[in-house]
Write a protein that holds these residues in place. Structure first.
Motif, PDB file in Angstrom:
ATOM      1  N   VAL A 152       1.312  -1.031   0.162  1.00 32.61           N
ATOM      2  CA  VAL A 152       0.139  -0.040   0.288  1.00 32.61           C
ATOM      3  C   VAL A 152       0.514   0.959  -0.061  1.00 32.61           C
ATOM      4  CG1 VAL A 152      -1.562   1.469   1.519  1.00 32.61           C
ATOM      5  CG2 VAL A 152      -1.743  -1.105   0.573  1.00 32.61           C
ATOM      6  N   PRO A 153       1.455   1.802   1.002  1.00 34.43           N
ATOM      7  CA  PRO A 153       2.432   2.229   1.227  1.00 34.43           C
ATOM      8  C   PRO A 153       3.542   2.598  -0.044  1.00 34.43           C
ATOM      9  CG  PRO A 153       3.192   1.292   2.959  1.00 34.43           C
ATOM     10  CD  PRO A 153       2.460   0.360   2.132  1.00 34.43           C
ATOM     11  N   ILE A 154       3.636   1.680  -1.125  1.00 34.98           N
ATOM     12  CA  ILE A 154       4.207   1.550  -1.955  1.00 34.98           C
ATOM     13  C   ILE A 154       3.682   2.483  -3.618  1.00 34.98           C
ATOM     14  CG2 ILE A 154       5.896   0.552  -4.245  1.00 34.98           C
ATOM     15  CD1 ILE A 154       7.437  -0.800  -1.590  1.00 34.98           C
ATOM     16  N   TYR A 155       2.826   1.793  -4.090  1.00 30.39           N
ATOM     17  CA  TYR A 155       1.882   1.488  -4.849  1.00 30.39           C
ATOM     18  C   TYR A 155       0.637   2.453  -4.903  1.00 30.39           C
ATOM     19  CZ  TYR A 155       4.345  -1.798  -6.216  1.00 30.39           C
ATOM     20  OH  TYR A 155       5.741  -2.782  -7.312  1.00 30.39           O
ATOM     21  N   VAL A 156      -0.088   3.151  -3.940  1.00 32.15           N
ATOM     22  CA  VAL A 156      -0.781   3.931  -3.598  1.00 32.15           C
ATOM     23  C   VAL A 156      -0.711   5.365  -2.897  1.00 32.15           C
ATOM     24  CG1 VAL A 156      -3.390   4.437  -2.413  1.00 32.15           C
ATOM     25  CG2 VAL A 156      -1.951   1.973  -3.013  1.00 32.15           C
ATOM     26  N   LYS A 157       0.372   6.199  -3.759  1.00 35.62           N
ATOM     27  CA  LYS A 157       0.878   7.423  -3.262  1.00 35.62           C
ATOM     28  C   LYS A 157       0.063   8.661  -3.447  1.00 35.62           C
ATOM     29  CE  LYS A 157       4.722   5.773  -5.915  1.00 35.62           C
ATOM     30  NZ  LYS A 157       5.326   4.768  -6.325  1.00 35.62           N
ATOM     31  N   HIS A 158      -1.013   8.601  -4.417  1.00 35.40           N
ATOM     32  CA  HIS A 158      -2.154   9.770  -4.145  1.00 35.40           C
ATOM     33  C   HIS A 158      -3.525   8.903  -3.800  1.00 35.40           C
ATOM     34  CE1 HIS A 158       1.544  10.970  -6.266  1.00 35.40           C
ATOM     35  NE2 HIS A 158       1.655  12.176  -5.119  1.00 35.40           N
ATOM     36  N   PRO A 159      -3.864   8.997  -2.491  1.00 31.36           N
ATOM     37  CA  PRO A 159      -5.393   8.986  -2.883  1.00 31.36           C
ATOM     38  C   PRO A 159      -6.103   9.468  -3.018  1.00 31.36           C
ATOM     39  CG  PRO A 159      -4.287   8.482  -0.543  1.00 31.36           C
ATOM     40  CD  PRO A 159      -2.665   8.556  -1.561  1.00 31.36           C
ATOM     41  N   ALA A 160      -7.146   9.771  -3.446  1.00 35.83           N
ATOM     42  CA  ALA A 160      -8.517  10.237  -3.329  1.00 35.83           C
ATOM     43  C   ALA A 160      -9.178  10.464  -2.254  1.00 35.83           C
ATOM     44  CB  ALA A 160      -8.946  10.379  -4.410  1.00 35.83           C
TER      45      ALA A 160
ATOM     46  N   ARG B   7     -12.268   9.790 -21.396  1.00 36.44           N
ATOM     47  CA  ARG B   7     -13.199  10.173 -21.954  1.00 36.44           C
ATOM     48  C   ARG B   7     -14.422  10.690 -20.252  1.00 36.44           C
ATOM     49  NH1 ARG B   7     -13.923   9.505 -27.179  1.00 36.44           N
ATOM     50  NH2 ARG B   7     -15.570   7.270 -26.772  1.00 36.44           N
ATOM     51  N   TRP B   8     -14.690   9.481 -19.743  1.00 41.24           N
ATOM     52  CA  TRP B   8     -14.995   9.065 -17.800  1.00 41.24           C
ATOM     53  C   TRP B   8     -14.875   9.477 -17.616  1.00 41.24           C
ATOM     54  CZ3 TRP B   8     -13.765   6.216 -14.387  1.00 41.24           C
ATOM     55  CH2 TRP B   8     -14.995   6.146 -13.104  1.00 41.24           C
ATOM     56  N   MET B   9     -13.667   9.420 -17.432  1.00 44.19           N
ATOM     57  CA  MET B   9     -12.149   9.372 -15.898  1.00 44.19           C
ATOM     58  C   MET B   9     -12.334  11.396 -16.009  1.00 44.19           C
ATOM     59  SD  MET B   9      -9.567   7.239 -16.574  1.00 44.19           S
ATOM     60  CE  MET B   9      -8.645   8.206 -15.320  1.00 44.19           C
ATOM     61  N   VAL B  10     -12.449  12.225 -17.730  1.00 44.48           N
ATOM     62  CA  VAL B  10     -12.619  13.932 -17.386  1.00 44.48           C
ATOM     63  C   VAL B  10     -13.782  14.196 -17.198  1.00 44.48           C
ATOM     64  CG1 VAL B  10     -12.860  15.902 -18.946  1.00 44.48           C
ATOM     65  CG2 VAL B  10     -10.481  13.902 -19.052  1.00 44.48           C
TER      66      VAL B  10
ATOM     67  N   VAL C 104     -11.503  11.680 -12.142  1.00 41.55           N
ATOM     68  CA  VAL C 104     -11.368  10.264 -11.912  1.00 41.55           C
ATOM     69  C   VAL C 104      -9.918  10.527 -12.358  1.00 41.55           C
ATOM     70  CG1 VAL C 104     -10.928   7.818 -11.553  1.00 41.55           C
ATOM     71  CG2 VAL C 104     -13.437   8.815 -11.446  1.00 41.55           C
ATOM     72  N   THR C 105      -8.874  10.404 -11.665  1.00 36.77           N
ATOM     73  CA  THR C 105      -7.639  10.893 -11.741  1.00 36.77           C
ATOM     74  C   THR C 105      -7.318   9.503 -12.480  1.00 36.77           C
ATOM     75  OG1 THR C 105      -6.943  10.078 -10.169  1.00 36.77           O
ATOM     76  CG2 THR C 105      -7.080  12.842 -11.036  1.00 36.77           C
ATOM     77  N   VAL C 106      -5.864   9.513 -13.088  1.00 34.94           N
ATOM     78  CA  VAL C 106      -5.249   7.915 -13.004  1.00 34.94           C
ATOM     79  C   VAL C 106      -4.788   7.437 -11.808  1.00 34.94           C
ATOM     80  CG1 VAL C 106      -3.499   7.083 -14.633  1.00 34.94           C
ATOM     81  CG2 VAL C 106      -4.500   8.728 -15.640  1.00 34.94           C
ATOM     82  N   ASP C 107      -4.781   8.055 -10.393  1.00 29.37           N
ATOM     83  CA  ASP C 107      -4.083   7.572 -10.217  1.00 29.37           C
ATOM     84  C   ASP C 107      -4.984   6.996  -8.829  1.00 29.37           C
ATOM     85  OD1 ASP C 107      -1.093   8.480  -9.981  1.00 29.37           O
ATOM     86  OD2 ASP C 107      -1.373  10.539  -8.868  1.00 29.37           O
ATOM     87  N   ALA C 108      -6.597   7.813  -9.310  1.00 31.16           N
ATOM     88  CA  ALA C 108      -7.478   7.356  -8.110  1.00 31.16           C
ATOM     89  C   ALA C 108      -7.617   5.692  -8.553  1.00 31.16           C
ATOM     90  CB  ALA C 108      -8.479   8.063  -8.396  1.00 31.16           C
ATOM     91  N   LEU C 109      -7.354   6.029 -10.246  1.00 28.74           N
ATOM     92  CA  LEU C 109      -8.167   4.420 -10.758  1.00 28.74           C
ATOM     93  C   LEU C 109      -7.192   3.006 -10.699  1.00 28.74           C
ATOM     94  CD1 LEU C 109     -10.283   3.508 -12.894  1.00 28.74           C
ATOM     95  CD2 LEU C 109      -8.948   3.724 -15.290  1.00 28.74           C
ATOM     96  N   THR C 110      -5.717   3.623 -11.033  1.00 34.12           N
ATOM     97  CA  THR C 110      -4.403   2.686  -9.965  1.00 34.12           C
ATOM     98  C   THR C 110      -5.015   2.317  -9.095  1.00 34.12           C
ATOM     99  OG1 THR C 110      -3.312   3.518 -12.001  1.00 34.12           O
ATOM    100  CG2 THR C 110      -2.370   2.726 -10.304  1.00 34.12           C
ATOM    101  N   ASP C 111      -5.327   3.329  -7.996  1.00 32.05           N
ATOM    102  CA  ASP C 111      -5.191   2.975  -6.679  1.00 32.05           C
ATOM    103  C   ASP C 111      -6.557   1.694  -6.216  1.00 32.05           C
ATOM    104  OD1 ASP C 111      -3.271   4.634  -6.518  1.00 32.05           O
ATOM    105  OD2 ASP C 111      -4.348   5.989  -5.312  1.00 32.05           O
ATOM    106  N   THR C 112      -7.450   1.939  -7.295  1.00 32.73           N
ATOM    107  CA  THR C 112      -8.951   1.344  -7.150  1.00 32.73           C
ATOM    108  C   THR C 112      -8.363   0.387  -7.243  1.00 32.73           C
ATOM    109  OG1 THR C 112     -10.149   2.781  -7.235  1.00 32.73           O
ATOM    110  CG2 THR C 112     -11.217   0.638  -7.584  1.00 32.73           C
ATOM    111  N   LEU C 113      -7.637  -0.357  -8.354  1.00 36.06           N
ATOM    112  CA  LEU C 113      -7.178  -2.528  -8.257  1.00 36.06           C
ATOM    113  C   LEU C 113      -6.139  -2.548  -7.701  1.00 36.06           C
ATOM    114  CD1 LEU C 113      -6.626  -1.066 -12.297  1.00 36.06           C
ATOM    115  CD2 LEU C 113      -8.576  -2.458 -11.251  1.00 36.06           C
ATOM    116  N   VAL C 114      -5.423  -1.820  -6.730  1.00 38.33           N
ATOM    117  CA  VAL C 114      -4.212  -2.044  -5.690  1.00 38.33           C
ATOM    118  C   VAL C 114      -5.503  -1.669  -4.375  1.00 38.33           C
ATOM    119  CG1 VAL C 114      -3.066  -1.508  -4.657  1.00 38.33           C
ATOM    120  CG2 VAL C 114      -1.854  -0.980  -7.188  1.00 38.33           C
ATOM    121  N   VAL C 115      -5.973  -1.327  -3.698  1.00 37.30           N
ATOM    122  CA  VAL C 115      -7.291  -1.829  -3.266  1.00 37.30           C
ATOM    123  C   VAL C 115      -7.634  -2.708  -3.131  1.00 37.30           C
ATOM    124  CG1 VAL C 115      -8.705  -0.778  -1.935  1.00 37.30           C
ATOM    125  CG2 VAL C 115      -7.034   0.763  -2.218  1.00 37.30           C
ATOM    126  N   MET C 116      -8.137  -2.586  -4.495  1.00 32.80           N
ATOM    127  CA  MET C 116      -9.029  -4.187  -4.444  1.00 32.80           C
ATOM    128  C   MET C 116      -8.288  -5.268  -4.363  1.00 32.80           C
ATOM    129  SD  MET C 116     -10.914  -4.761  -8.433  1.00 32.80           S
ATOM    130  CE  MET C 116     -12.153  -6.745  -8.377  1.00 32.80           C
TER     131      MET C 116
END
Length: 174
Positions: free
Chosen positions: A42-50, A124-127, A131-143
């Motif tokens: 988590v600390p390595i890969y979840v860098k900017h949680p929403a 387009r959906w993210m804009v 939703v930021t790329v970080d939030a999407l990446t964090d979602t997959l890691v957290v899941m």
């Protein structure tokens, strides 16, 4: 999506299948290992949680889905206490491996698809939903981590129930 999603998912899959398939003793170390994995990942890969908006909702939804999938995986863990030794063992097979492989395969397919198949529509959906790329990446890691911890928590509960049965020969199925 960056390489972190791939690394986390492959580490989780290898860890789970390597420690769960077949007949395995449920030890304190086996229960502690996923918490250590989470504490490192988590600390390595979840860098900017929403912290607000759709990004936060997405991350919380990913955690909830991961927890539910972890509990589904735990339902496939048969937990039994061996009368002769008093040790508690899990028993898993193809269905358990298929669930984990399918879920992680789906996450990896989404990550690949986000870069190669549906990049524009996802962008387009993210804009539109901020939703930021970080939030999407964090979602997959957290899941992935929530699935691992959900499975482990349920396994610990089943272990406690099986150990508390004393000399009874009952098996705890899912």
């Amino acid at each position: 999506m960056d390489i972190s999603v791939w690394i986390v998912n492959i580490v989780v899959l290898a860890s789970v299948l390597g420690t769960d398939l077949g007949r395995r003793e449920v030890t304190k170390a086996r229960l502690l290992r996923p918490a250590i994995v989470a504490a490192v990942i988590v600390p390595i890969y979840v860098k900017h949680p929403a912290t607000t908006g759709t990004g936060l909702a997405l991350e919380l939804g990913g955690a909830a889905l991961g927890l539910m999938l972890g509990l589904a995986a735990a339902a496939l863990l048969k937990v039994r206490r061996e009368e002769a030794t008093g040790k508690v063992y899990t028993h898993t097979g193809a269905a358990y491996a298929a669930l984990w492989t399918g879920v992680i395969g789906a996450r990896l397919a989404f990550s690949y698809g986000a870069q190669h198949w549906f990049t524009q529509s996802l962008g387009r959906w993210m804009v539109e939903h901020q939703v930021t790329v970080d939030a999407l990446t964090d979602t997959l890691v957290v899941m992935a981590i929530a699935m691992l911890l959900g499975r482990t928590g349920a396994m610990a509960a089943k272990r406690g129930m099986a150990a508390g049965r004393g000399g009874q020969a009952h098996a705890l199925a899912a």
